[in-house]
Design a protein around this motif. Structure first.
Motif: not given
Length: 177
Positions: A146-147, A139, A120, A143
């Motif tokens: 993560l996707d 940020r 993170d 994402q």
């Protein structure tokens, strides 16, 4: 041999954790994109990631380093990024997915441990010649990572903000057999 992936947004602390793992005797494979950027910048290209072929070159270097890592010692290897990260970069930059990256993505689930160590972001981000991204952009890029990992069937193990020692210890606990 188990291949573990350290991933996350630029500036999250992946390389710091990887360096600490290496200092404790773990086998660590360096991030390919950063090395390609440094080499290109030294040759006079200040923004090599804008080239549509950059992600293909990154995937090729990742492939070569994965093959080279087979000769390295230890039951566990820690990779500072993987081809799925390169897919996230391609998507974030709007670059095409070429045949090298596509082939590496086809192998990713079989080549790497099923749980990815997602580092993170910290509360600040220090731009460098290689890392030219703002905290809000980082940020959003996190994402995208993560996707992409979720799409490829990986489980995500979060490494929250904390001290270098705590984050490294957590990475080791999460990769214990």
């Amino acid at each position: 041999m188990r291949r573990h992936i350290l991933t996350g947004a630029p500036g999250a602390g992946k390389t710091t954790i990887a360096d600490r793992l290496a200092r404790t005797g773990r086998t660590v494979v360096a991030e390919a994109a950063t090395d390609l950027i440094r080499t290109a910048q030294a040759a006079g290209d200040p923004r090599p990631w804008t080239d549509p072929g950059f992600c293909e070159a990154t995937a090729a270097l990742q492939r070569d380093r994965r093959h080279d890592a087979d000769r390295l010692p230890g039951p566990d290897q820690y990779f500072d990024r993987s081809p799925v990260c390169t897919l996230a970069l391609a998507r974030f930059l709007g670059h095409p997915v070429g045949p090298v990256l596509a082939a590496e993505l086809d192998r990713a689930a079989a080549d790497y441990a099923p749980t990815v160590l997602f580092v993170d972001l910290l509360d600040t981000l220090t731009p460098t010649a290689v890392r030219r991204i703002s905290l809000p952009e980082a940020r959003a890029f996190a994402q995208v990572h993560l996707d992409a990992y979720t799409e490829y069937g990986f489980q995500i193990a979060r490494i929250p903000a904390g001290t270098e020692a705590d984050r490294t210890a957590l990475a080791l606990r999460l990769t214990r057999p």
